[in-house]
Scaffold this motif. Structure first.
Motif, PDB file in Angstrom:
ATOM      1  N   MET A 125     -24.473  20.460 -17.971  1.00  0.00           N
ATOM      2  CA  MET A 125     -23.956  19.774 -19.158  1.00  0.00           C
ATOM      3  C   MET A 125     -22.755  18.893 -18.802  1.00  0.00           C
ATOM      4  O   MET A 125     -22.580  17.810 -19.361  1.00  0.00           O
ATOM      5  N   ALA A 126     -21.941  19.314 -17.836  1.00  0.00           N
ATOM      6  CA  ALA A 126     -20.808  18.489 -17.390  1.00  0.00           C
ATOM      7  C   ALA A 126     -21.313  17.180 -16.792  1.00  0.00           C
ATOM      8  O   ALA A 126     -20.661  16.134 -16.939  1.00  0.00           O
ATOM      9  N   TYR A 127     -22.469  17.213 -16.152  1.00  0.00           N
ATOM     10  CA  TYR A 127     -23.084  16.014 -15.580  1.00  0.00           C
ATOM     11  C   TYR A 127     -23.671  15.114 -16.691  1.00  0.00           C
ATOM     12  O   TYR A 127     -23.625  13.900 -16.605  1.00  0.00           O
ATOM     13  N   ILE A 128     -24.183  15.715 -17.743  1.00  0.00           N
ATOM     14  CA  ILE A 128     -24.878  14.984 -18.804  1.00  0.00           C
ATOM     15  C   ILE A 128     -23.946  14.441 -19.889  1.00  0.00           C
ATOM     16  O   ILE A 128     -24.103  13.316 -20.353  1.00  0.00           O
ATOM     17  N   LEU A 129     -22.984  15.259 -20.291  1.00  0.00           N
ATOM     18  CA  LEU A 129     -22.171  14.909 -21.463  1.00  0.00           C
ATOM     19  C   LEU A 129     -20.976  14.036 -21.123  1.00  0.00           C
ATOM     20  O   LEU A 129     -20.405  14.112 -20.045  1.00  0.00           O
ATOM     21  N   GLU A 130     -20.578  13.255 -22.108  1.00  0.00           N
ATOM     22  CA  GLU A 130     -19.389  12.406 -22.015  1.00  0.00           C
ATOM     23  C   GLU A 130     -18.207  13.261 -22.450  1.00  0.00           C
ATOM     24  O   GLU A 130     -17.861  13.322 -23.626  1.00  0.00           O
TER      25      GLU A 130
END
Length: 148
Positions: free
Chosen positions: A142-147
């Motif tokens: 999620m850290a890779y995906i989310l802004e």
């Protein structure tokens, strides 16, 4: 009643009982998987309205990324197990999908899995020993995906 007909009726009765027991077992397994997946489903519900990185959206939908849902919920390809007993989530990512799933291992144990499923080629699976390891990988993804 003749012997042949008696045997056929007995087999039909056993088959019906077997099917009923199999359905009960499947229902029980679905509930067990859903219970084990509750931390994932809860965590996803907490963040489903967060913004996805624009660069990631461009990689998934190069021609019309600006007309797509830019929230994490917009990347959901499938709720695995269905809405009644969700046991995982499958998300669209560049080049394919990423899923987080609870499966049943042999002897009734729980197996936590994440899979990277490219549009072409073989899926790559990661099995985790514990729920904590699995959830840590979810947070990292999620850290890779989310802004954030």
């Amino acid at each position: 009643m003749n012997d042949t007909l008696s045997k056929i009726r007995r087999k039909a009765s056993q088959s019906g009982e077997s099917q009923m027991m199999e359905k009960e077992s499947k229902d029980s397994d679905a509930v067990k998987r859903a219970k084990a997946a509750e931390p994932l489903i809860k965590a996803f519900e907490d963040i489903q309205n967060e913004f996805v990185k624009i660069d990631l959206l461009k990689q998934i939908w190069p021609t019309d990324f600006d007309r797509r849902n830019d929230r994490l919920g917009g990347l959901v390809a499938e709720v695995i197990g269905g809405p009644e007993n969700p046991c995982g989530i499958k998300l669209m990512v560049p080049g394919g999908f990423r899923s987080f799933v609870v499966d049943l291992a042999g002897e009734g144990g729980i197996r936590y899995t994440s899979a990277r499923e490219p549009h072409s080629g073989r899926a790559q699976y990661i099995n985790f020993q514990t729920e904590e390891q699995w959830m840590e990988f979810f947070y990292k993804t999620m850290a890779y995906i989310l802004e954030v």
